[in-house]
Design a protein around this motif. Structure first.
Motif, mmCIF file in Angstrom:
data_model
loop_
_atom_site.group_PDB
_atom_site.id
_atom_site.type_symbol
_atom_site.label_atom_id
_atom_site.label_comp_id
_atom_site.label_asym_id
_atom_site.label_seq_id
_atom_site.Cartn_x
_atom_site.Cartn_y
_atom_site.Cartn_z
ATOM 1 N N ALA A 1 8.384 -11.993 -3.898
ATOM 2 C CA ALA A 1 7.484 -12.706 -4.802
ATOM 3 C C ALA A 1 6.647 -11.743 -5.637
ATOM 4 O O ALA A 1 6.153 -12.109 -6.711
ATOM 5 C CB ALA A 1 6.568 -13.628 -4.004
ATOM 6 N N GLU A 2 6.488 -10.514 -5.161
ATOM 7 C CA GLU A 2 5.716 -9.506 -5.895
ATOM 8 C C GLU A 2 6.619 -8.568 -6.690
ATOM 9 O O GLU A 2 6.158 -7.545 -7.196
ATOM 10 C CB GLU A 2 4.841 -8.719 -4.932
ATOM 11 C CG GLU A 2 3.775 -9.567 -4.256
ATOM 12 C CD GLU A 2 2.796 -8.737 -3.455
ATOM 13 O OE1 GLU A 2 2.452 -7.621 -3.901
ATOM 14 O OE2 GLU A 2 2.376 -9.195 -2.369
ATOM 15 N N GLY A 3 7.908 -8.903 -6.767
ATOM 16 C CA GLY A 3 8.809 -8.135 -7.612
ATOM 17 C C GLY A 3 9.583 -7.033 -6.942
ATOM 18 O O GLY A 3 10.288 -6.266 -7.613
ATOM 19 N N ALA A 4 9.505 -6.927 -5.620
ATOM 20 C CA ALA A 4 10.248 -5.885 -4.918
ATOM 21 C C ALA A 4 11.744 -6.152 -4.990
ATOM 22 O O ALA A 4 12.198 -7.307 -4.994
ATOM 23 C CB ALA A 4 9.805 -5.800 -3.457
ATOM 24 N N VAL A 5 12.523 -5.078 -5.041
ATOM 25 C CA VAL A 5 13.982 -5.155 -4.991
ATOM 26 C C VAL A 5 14.382 -4.875 -3.548
ATOM 27 O O VAL A 5 14.169 -3.769 -3.038
ATOM 28 C CB VAL A 5 14.626 -4.127 -5.944
ATOM 29 C CG1 VAL A 5 16.149 -4.197 -5.846
ATOM 30 C CG2 VAL A 5 14.161 -4.366 -7.374
ATOM 31 N N LEU A 6 14.952 -5.871 -2.878
ATOM 32 C CA LEU A 6 15.165 -5.801 -1.435
ATOM 33 C C LEU A 6 16.626 -5.569 -1.082
ATOM 34 O O LEU A 6 17.519 -6.265 -1.576
ATOM 35 C CB LEU A 6 14.677 -7.083 -0.768
ATOM 36 C CG LEU A 6 13.218 -7.465 -1.050
ATOM 37 C CD1 LEU A 6 12.886 -8.783 -0.381
ATOM 38 C CD2 LEU A 6 12.270 -6.368 -0.572
ATOM 39 N N ARG A 7 16.833 -4.585 -0.212
ATOM 40 C CA ARG A 7 18.171 -4.305 0.297
ATOM 41 C C ARG A 7 18.076 -4.293 1.820
ATOM 42 O O ARG A 7 17.275 -3.535 2.386
ATOM 43 C CB ARG A 7 18.659 -2.956 -0.233
ATOM 44 C CG ARG A 7 20.147 -2.702 0.005
ATOM 45 C CD ARG A 7 20.595 -1.373 -0.599
ATOM 46 N NE ARG A 7 20.436 -1.343 -2.046
ATOM 47 C CZ ARG A 7 19.614 -0.531 -2.672
ATOM 48 N NH1 ARG A 7 18.863 0.322 -2.011
ATOM 49 N NH2 ARG A 7 19.533 -0.550 -3.997
ATOM 50 N N GLY A 8 18.858 -5.159 2.487
ATOM 51 C CA GLY A 8 18.698 -5.326 3.924
ATOM 52 C C GLY A 8 19.960 -5.106 4.725
ATOM 53 O O GLY A 8 21.073 -5.337 4.246
ATOM 54 N N TYR A 9 19.748 -4.664 5.960
ATOM 55 C CA TYR A 9 20.854 -4.505 6.913
ATOM 56 C C TYR A 9 20.457 -5.119 8.239
ATOM 57 O O TYR A 9 19.318 -4.952 8.711
ATOM 58 C CB TYR A 9 21.193 -3.031 7.124
ATOM 59 C CG TYR A 9 22.090 -2.816 8.325
ATOM 60 C CD1 TYR A 9 23.428 -3.228 8.308
ATOM 61 C CD2 TYR A 9 21.589 -2.248 9.496
ATOM 62 C CE1 TYR A 9 24.237 -3.075 9.424
ATOM 63 C CE2 TYR A 9 22.393 -2.085 10.617
ATOM 64 C CZ TYR A 9 23.716 -2.500 10.575
ATOM 65 O OH TYR A 9 24.518 -2.351 11.686
ATOM 66 N N ASP A 10 21.402 -5.830 8.841
ATOM 67 C CA ASP A 10 21.219 -6.381 10.179
ATOM 68 C C ASP A 10 22.569 -6.343 10.891
ATOM 69 O O ASP A 10 23.588 -6.752 10.313
ATOM 70 C CB ASP A 10 20.715 -7.823 10.106
ATOM 71 C CG ASP A 10 20.267 -8.348 11.457
ATOM 72 O OD1 ASP A 10 19.052 -8.510 11.650
ATOM 73 O OD2 ASP A 10 21.127 -8.595 12.328
ATOM 74 N N PRO A 11 22.608 -5.829 12.124
ATOM 75 C CA PRO A 11 23.888 -5.715 12.840
ATOM 76 C C PRO A 11 24.640 -7.024 13.007
ATOM 77 O O PRO A 11 25.858 -7.019 13.199
ATOM 78 C CB PRO A 11 23.474 -5.144 14.213
ATOM 79 C CG PRO A 11 22.171 -4.478 13.973
ATOM 80 C CD PRO A 11 21.488 -5.284 12.904
ATOM 81 N N ALA B 1 0.825 -1.208 0.000
ATOM 82 C CA ALA B 1 0.000 0.000 0.000
ATOM 83 C C ALA B 1 0.859 1.257 0.000
ATOM 84 O O ALA B 1 0.562 2.234 -0.702
ATOM 85 C CB ALA B 1 -0.933 -0.011 1.215
ATOM 86 N N ALA B 2 1.976 1.215 0.771
ATOM 87 C CA ALA B 2 2.873 2.377 0.827
ATOM 88 C C ALA B 2 3.527 2.641 -0.519
ATOM 89 O O ALA B 2 3.874 3.784 -0.855
ATOM 90 C CB ALA B 2 3.939 2.153 1.891
ATOM 91 N N ALA B 3 3.695 1.567 -1.315
ATOM 92 C CA ALA B 3 4.322 1.704 -2.631
ATOM 93 C C ALA B 3 3.319 2.065 -3.714
ATOM 94 O O ALA B 3 3.678 2.135 -4.894
ATOM 95 C CB ALA B 3 5.036 0.411 -2.995
ATOM 96 N N GLY B 4 2.055 2.253 -3.326
ATOM 97 C CA GLY B 4 1.052 2.668 -4.299
ATOM 98 C C GLY B 4 0.255 1.537 -4.898
ATOM 99 O O GLY B 4 -0.453 1.730 -5.886
ATOM 100 N N GLY B 5 0.365 0.341 -4.331
ATOM 101 C CA GLY B 5 -0.451 -0.773 -4.790
ATOM 102 C C GLY B 5 0.285 -1.842 -5.566
ATOM 103 O O GLY B 5 -0.247 -2.925 -5.799
#
Length: 433
Positions: free
Chosen positions: A339-349, A300-304
């Motif tokens: 699965a919905e096509g998002a490009v994910l960039r993650g950080y974890d300490p 929803a934040a990405a516009g649907g």
């Protein structure tokens, strides 16, 4: 103090913590592991897992001479009075624990055990395992005792050294009480039961806590709808001594190495004995729904649509204070977004940028710091409750993003600070800011 050397078979999370803590009580402990390289590293005091206080506990045990490491189960078991089985019992794929490693080790060490030795199962095992181990060892002079662990990752040393209770179960009352005596210095109540009750206590405890978490997450979903605040609701509930304040914090679901596996296993045990247990089924369904809700908020934040949208993830481990990615709800959410096509960039300490891809990290590019994660991101999602995420500069965070929405899955972001930095804050369990 009970006399006799303690052998701990398996130096993974439970075994290493148990061995180091037992040595700190003054017991002579030898830890045996099948990995010779790991044994050599542990003998040098090199701890391969992230667990606060464990490095120091291991170092003290080695320095005192009360904690040693050897290669192989047989080498550890010879000459020991107590043999703690701290071995993997993974999900076999059908909800049942795979006990092959346990039985293989018991069959291996059975012939070398001293007369009167006591086999102690700390691994989480299904009801009836103590009976099966007795058959596998095939020695009437060897007692089998169930002694489940109740360690939480991130606080395992503290949990071991400050237990709520010591649970021991056996058909041999003398052996059960001897194992309970190993923990006498704690002054915690001992619960001495049949082996079946002891084995079930562990599953029941974890499944109950999972149900409590699923319940508050569902209350959070309701709170959002009616304009209430789940944190205020949990606070009001927690004062009731029948409920208590723990495990009432909403989030993207529960995970880790224990809750999912143990909840599935308990459901399977019930089904195998033709006992209906709809609460457990609802607990798992509710957990999936909690992860779906977070993904819905990001979409929803990405516009649907998430197709091609860059989404930043703060937190990948299943909880703060650990580097464990197993059944992480953060990664479950990530999988939905990918699965919905998002490009994910993650950080974890706790997660290195070179962590292996695959099942534990679906389609997430791990970066070395939190600000690198948000570069070019449309949406930021907070998925693990690391304290550092409450301390980061939100103005600097906003400067690197193309969008201005934070989906706060852990209640880590201050609403006023987010608003001052120009963010729209989408929390769980209360109306958006």
């Amino acid at each position: 103090m009970a006399d006799g050397r303690i052998a701990v078979i398996g130096s993974g999370y439970v075994g290493l913590t148990s061995g180091a803590c037992l040595a700190s009580l003054g017991h002579d402990v030898v830890c045996g592991d099948s990995d010779a390289t790991k044994v050599a590293a542990l003998s040098r005091g090199e701890v391969p897992i992230l667990e606060p206080g464990l490095d120091e506990m291991v170092a003290k045990g080695i320095a005192s001479g009360r904690l040693t490491f050897v290669h192989g189960a047989t080498a550890a078991a010879k000459g020991s009075r107590y043999i703690f089985l701290c071995l993997p019992t993974p999900d076999g794929g059908d909800g049942r624990a795979d006990l092959r490693i346990v039985h293989n080790v018991v069959a291996e060490i059975g012939p070398v055990l001293d007369p009167g030795a006591i086999l102690v199962t700390k691994s989480t095992v299904p009801v009836g395992t103590a009976h099966d181990i007795t058959a596998t060892v095939a020695r009437p002079d060897i007692a089998v005792v169930s002694n489940p662990e109740f360690l939480q990752e991130g606080t395992a040393v503290r949990n071991f050294m400050n237990p709520d209770r010591i649970v021991v179960g056996s058909t041999d009352r003398v052996a059960a009480e001897a194992v309970a005596e190993l923990y006498a210095a704690f002054g915690a109540p001992s619960v001495v039961t049949s082996p079946e009750s002891s084995e079930l206590i562990k599953y029941a405890s974890n499944a109950f806590l999972a149900m409590k978490l699923s319940f508050i997450n569902s209350i959070g979903a309701l709170a959002e709808t009616v304009g209430a605040d789940v944190a205020e609701i949990a606070n009001g509930m927690g004062f009731d001594e029948r409920i208590g304040p723990k495990f009432l914090r909403t989030g993207p679901g529960w995970g880790g190495s224990c809750f999912p596996k143990d909840t599935r296993a308990l459901a399977t045990i019930a089904a195998d004995h033709h006992v209906q247990f709809p609460l457990l089924e609802a607990t798992t369904v509710s957990n999936d729904q909690a992860q779906d809700r977070v993904a819905d908020k990001v979409r929803a934040a990405a516009g649907g649509s998430l197709d091609g949208v860059v989404v930043a993830l703060w937190g990948l481990t299943f909880k703060a204070g650990t580097d464990d990615l197993r059944d992480s709800p953060a990664l479950a959410v990530a999988g939905r977004l990918a699965a919905e096509g998002a490009v994910l960039r993650g950080y974890d300490p706790a997660i290195s940028v070179d962590v292996k891809a695959g099942k534990d990290r679906p389609d997430v590019t791990v970066v070395p710091d939190a600000y690198s994660a948000v570069a070019g991101a449309e949406v930021l999602v907070v998925l693990t409750e690391w304290p550092i995420f409450s301390e980061l500069d939100l103005v600097k965070t906003a400067e690197g993003m193309t969008g201005r929405t934070i989906v706060d899955g852990r209640g880590m972001i201050d609403p006023a600070a987010a608003a001052a930095a120009g963010f729209r804050l989408v929390p769980l369990g209360r109306p958006a800011h």
